[in-house]
Design an enzyme around this catalytic site. Structure first.
Site, PDB file in Angstrom:
ATOM      1  N   CYS A  12      32.513  12.715 -84.371  1.00 54.28           N
ATOM      2  CA  CYS A  12      32.281  14.101 -83.952  1.00 54.28           C
ATOM      3  C   CYS A  12      31.841  14.181 -82.490  1.00 54.28           C
ATOM      4  O   CYS A  12      32.268  15.070 -81.742  1.00 54.28           O
ATOM      5  CB  CYS A  12      31.258  14.779 -84.860  1.00 54.28           C
ATOM      6  SG  CYS A  12      29.656  13.967 -84.896  1.00 54.28           S
ATOM      7  N   GLY A 494       3.899  -3.449 -21.700  1.00 53.49           N
ATOM      8  CA  GLY A 494       4.629  -4.106 -20.624  1.00 53.49           C
ATOM      9  C   GLY A 494       5.271  -3.073 -19.728  1.00 53.49           C
ATOM     10  O   GLY A 494       5.378  -1.887 -20.080  1.00 53.49           O
ATOM     11  N   GLU A 495       5.719  -3.529 -18.556  1.00 50.57           N
ATOM     12  CA  GLU A 495       6.347  -2.613 -17.614  1.00 50.57           C
ATOM     13  C   GLU A 495       7.692  -2.140 -18.154  1.00 50.57           C
ATOM     14  O   GLU A 495       8.244  -2.725 -19.097  1.00 50.57           O
ATOM     15  CB  GLU A 495       6.532  -3.313 -16.271  1.00 50.57           C
ATOM     16  CG  GLU A 495       7.456  -4.526 -16.358  1.00 50.57           C
ATOM     17  CD  GLU A 495       7.486  -5.325 -15.070  1.00 50.57           C
ATOM     18  OE1 GLU A 495       8.560  -5.344 -14.439  1.00 50.57           O
ATOM     19  OE2 GLU A 495       6.452  -5.914 -14.703  1.00 50.57           O
ATOM     20  N   ASN A 496       8.216  -1.075 -17.552  1.00 52.66           N
ATOM     21  CA  ASN A 496       9.522  -0.563 -17.967  1.00 52.66           C
ATOM     22  C   ASN A 496      10.590  -1.646 -17.786  1.00 52.66           C
ATOM     23  O   ASN A 496      10.642  -2.329 -16.767  1.00 52.66           O
ATOM     24  CB  ASN A 496       9.904   0.667 -17.141  1.00 52.66           C
ATOM     25  CG  ASN A 496       9.075   1.875 -17.519  1.00 52.66           C
ATOM     26  OD1 ASN A 496       8.590   1.983 -18.640  1.00 52.66           O
ATOM     27  ND2 ASN A 496       8.882   2.790 -16.565  1.00 52.66           N
ATOM     28  N   LYS A 500      10.421  -4.487 -24.462  1.00 53.63           N
ATOM     29  CA  LYS A 500       9.606  -4.084 -25.622  1.00 53.63           C
ATOM     30  C   LYS A 500      10.486  -3.548 -26.747  1.00 53.63           C
ATOM     31  O   LYS A 500      10.383  -3.985 -27.906  1.00 53.63           O
ATOM     32  CB  LYS A 500       8.588  -3.006 -25.187  1.00 53.63           C
ATOM     33  CG  LYS A 500       7.665  -3.431 -24.055  1.00 53.63           C
ATOM     34  CD  LYS A 500       6.657  -2.366 -23.710  1.00 53.63           C
ATOM     35  CE  LYS A 500       7.294  -1.075 -23.200  1.00 53.63           C
ATOM     36  NZ  LYS A 500       8.023  -1.253 -21.929  1.00 53.63           N
ATOM     37  N   SER A 501      11.351  -2.588 -26.411  1.00 58.05           N
ATOM     38  CA  SER A 501      12.227  -1.999 -27.439  1.00 58.05           C
ATOM     39  C   SER A 501      13.218  -3.027 -27.964  1.00 58.05           C
ATOM     40  O   SER A 501      13.527  -3.058 -29.164  1.00 58.05           O
ATOM     41  CB  SER A 501      12.973  -0.791 -26.865  1.00 58.05           C
ATOM     42  OG  SER A 501      12.067   0.228 -26.496  1.00 58.05           O
TER      43      SER A 501
END
Length: 660
Positions: A12, A494-496, A500-501
């Protein structure tokens, strides 16, 4: 709703699913087909199994225990109702009357009292949904997309259209034969009126039939498109990492061409072969010279078509890399405008984009000019053959070899013959395109899961060690000999341009290269699969120009899980909860807020406070970032060093920079 009768007491449930699928999806399941779909238990299906197997049939089923009054208030046309050891479908016909579709007894009516006596108090709502997608490959592709019933219907439509065309030609012949003795003026008037009436009826019926065909085609197309797109919900991370967004949107084009092959080109081939054989025989019996003209016309049409096809194919091959270059440069340009401020790179990208646009425009112009030229040549050739047939017809009338009525008749069916015979050649091009689209669709269905064979299990690290790591930042600058022990909550400064990234992005494991060794506790970063890192390493940047509205972030869901009243107050003070458009600082606060329920993850925050007001930064750090360190491993890149608790919590990358 058509009843599917059960043959055994335990059938069913499956019969109820088949009846609902036939009704809601216009499927055509029969009893035996249903049994092939499911391995039916000896005790039959339960409500839980109905909900589970319902998805296979495109049914969203939700079961409840409720009263009769509550059943009446449920929304929906059909409900599954449980009788003792039995399932039926009910439909509310009137306020106190129910229509019952019973796989054991058929269709009958019950009032409220009668239904209540048999009902156990359990029922389920039924909604139409997309069907589950079975695995699709080259072996079973034809089975999934070929619909014999639709092809038969389309062939039937074509036969009606051909029948009308033949009737029109025969009627024209009869009218001219019967009115030729009435005088030229009467003959012309009768013929023109009769011809216009028949032609009008033909065009009207042709338009209606084509409309029906188009409606059915687009209904089928939308169903298959939804059916295919549903697979995206079940695909793995590896699938999406290997497929570009352009590949996913290309599915629509491939699907349309595949369905066109089955529903347009195959019926056309069947009809064209039939028509070419029958009408070609009729023309040959009546007059061979008209058959030869038709054959020459077919050859010319095919030559024009093949030239257009191969020219378009060649020019498209040239267009694809140019379009890919245009898309690539557009993405790079978008990134330059959003994430960088580099005038030299902007000018270079704009020059590349202009070159790609100019080449694409030239290619488009070539295609358009070629299509116009092909259409012009085809139209001119058609006129030449029409005049040739007319000239032969007039000569035949003068020589009294046949009548004016026969000329009109042969003129009509000869055009029909050449049109349909040309389609046979065009089918070859359709096969070529079908094979290409089929292979593309099959490729897009494939989901390689070898990435899941990872070597280690994920565990949130307590420390990340960099041993003799060197990272190339650009052609003149490297990060060299990194020997670092990164601990939870540490800030990287840290400097540019000091990397870091880049360091944070390398920790995501998303393909950036490095030399040396990176270990999460004692486990090497390279031992984790891409899927593991994707789900357990979060990298957030402060550049959030893509989001504007809080609804983009799932803000409401995050609020439900927030337990800290000070966080509520921060959101209220910064005006996030009542802003239609968010500022950069509000976006940064919001993305940090949405991380609050994460556990056992590595969270990399790349200047995620740089757009927040100076007076708010300490508060945001204490309420949204510091709590993350309790259950996760957090690293921050920041220029603002007020959050650093001690020298041990700070890493300066500038001393590691080396000129190369």
């Amino acid at each position: 709703m058509k009843i599917i009768y059960q043959e055994q007491p335990n059938e069913c449930g499956i019969c109820v699913l088949g009846m609902l699928a036939n009704e809601l999806h216009e499927d055509k399941y029969a009893h035996d087909e249903l049994l092939e779909q499911i391995n039916l238990p000896a005790s039959g299906l339960s409500f839980f199994e109905l909900e589970t197997y319902g998805k296979k049939f495109g049914l969203e089923i939700a079961s409840y225990q409720l009263t009769l009054e509550e059943l009446k208030q449920l929304e929906g046309k059909y409900f599954i109702v449980h009788f003792p050891k039995h399932f039926v479908v009910v439909h509310k016909k009137q306020d106190n009357l129910w229509e019952v579709f019973d796989p054991a007894k058929g269709k009958y009516l019950l009032n409220d009292e009668e239904l209540k006596k048999q009902w156990t108090g359990y029922a389920a709502t039924v909604q139409k949904s997309f069907k589950e997608i079975p695995p699709i490959n080259k072996r079973n592709f034809f089975k999934h997309f070929f619909d014999l019933n639709l092809i038969i219907f389309y062939v039937f439509i074509e036969l009606i259209i051909i029948g009308i065309s033949t009737l029109l030609a025969t009627a024209s012949k009869t009218m001219i034969a019967n009115t030729v003795d009435f005088g030229t003026s009467v003959n012309i008037v009768v013929f023109v009126v009769f011809f216009l009436v028949l032609k009008g009826l033909y065009l009207l019926l042709y338009a209606l039939l084509q409309m029906v065909r188009n409606v059915l085609f687009w209904k089928q197309y939308r169903g298959y498109l939804g059916w295919i797109m549903q697979t995206l919900q079940t695909k793995s991370f590896v699938y999406f990492s290997n497929k570009s967004p352009n590949q996913l949107t290309e599915r629509q084009f491939y699907l349309k061409e595949v369905l066109s092959f089955f529903n347009v080109h195959i019926p056309n081939l069947i009809i064209s072969c039939t028509v070419a054989l029958i009408i070609g025989t009729l023309i040959g019996i009546n007059q061979m010279e008209f058959l030869w003209i038709a054959i020459v016309q077919i050859v010319v049409n095919c030559a024009i078509f093949l030239y257009d096809f191969f020219f378009t194919k060649r020019i498209t091959k040239q267009a694809i890399p140019q379009m890919e270059l245009q898309n690539k440069v557009s993405l790079q340009l978008d990134g330059n405008l959003r994430d960088e401020q580099n005038g030299k790179r902007f000018n270079y990208l704009m020059m590349q984009l202009r070159k790609a646009l100019i080449k694409n425009q030239n290619i488009s112009n070539q295609k358009e000019v070629n299509h116009l030229a092909s259409d012009g040549v085809k139209s001119f050739a058609q006129q030449v053959f029409d005049f040739l047939i007319l000239a032969l017809g007039i000569i035949g009338i003068i020589e009294q070899r046949y009548t004016l009525a026969f000329l009109f008749y042969i003129f009509s069916i000869q055009a029909l013959f050449s049109a349909y015979a040309t389609r046979i050649i065009q089918f070859g091009a359709a096969v070529n395109l079908y094979q290409f689209c089929k292979d593309k669709l099959v490729t897009l269905f494939e989901d390689k899961v070898n990435d899941c064979n990872f070597k280690v299990s994920w565990k949130c690290p307590k420390v990340i060690n960099l041993n003799n790591c060197s990272i190339t930042l650009n052609q003149n600058l490297d990060l060299a000999n990194l020997n670092l022990n990164l601990t939870n909550g540490m800030v990287i400064s840290g400097e540019n341009g000091s990397g870091k990234s880049t360091l944070l992005k390398i920790l995501t494991g998303r393909g950036l290269s490095y030399q040396g060794q990176i270990k999460l506790d004692e486990l090497d970063l390279k031992d984790f699969s891409a899927s593991q890192l994707f789900h357990n390493v979060y990298y957030l940047t402060g550049q959030l120009t893509a989001y504007n509205d809080i609804t983009d972030f799932g803000y409401s869901e995050a609020l439900l899980n927030c337990k800290n009243p000070q966080v509520y107050q921060l959101l209220a003070d910064t005006g996030i909860h009542n802003q239609i458009k968010l500022s950069s600082g509000q976006k940064q606060i919001l993305q940090l807020f949405l991380l609050q329920n994460l556990k056992d993850k590595v969270i990399l925050l790349d200047e995620t406070l740089n757009a927040i007001a100076t007076e708010l930064k300490p508060r945001v750090y204490q309420l949204l970032i510091k709590p993350l360190t309790y259950n996760n491993f957090v690293l921050m890149v920041e220029h603002d060093l007020r959050f650093v608790n001690s020298e041990q919590d700070l890493i300066n990358l500038s001393p590691y920079l080396q000129q190369t």
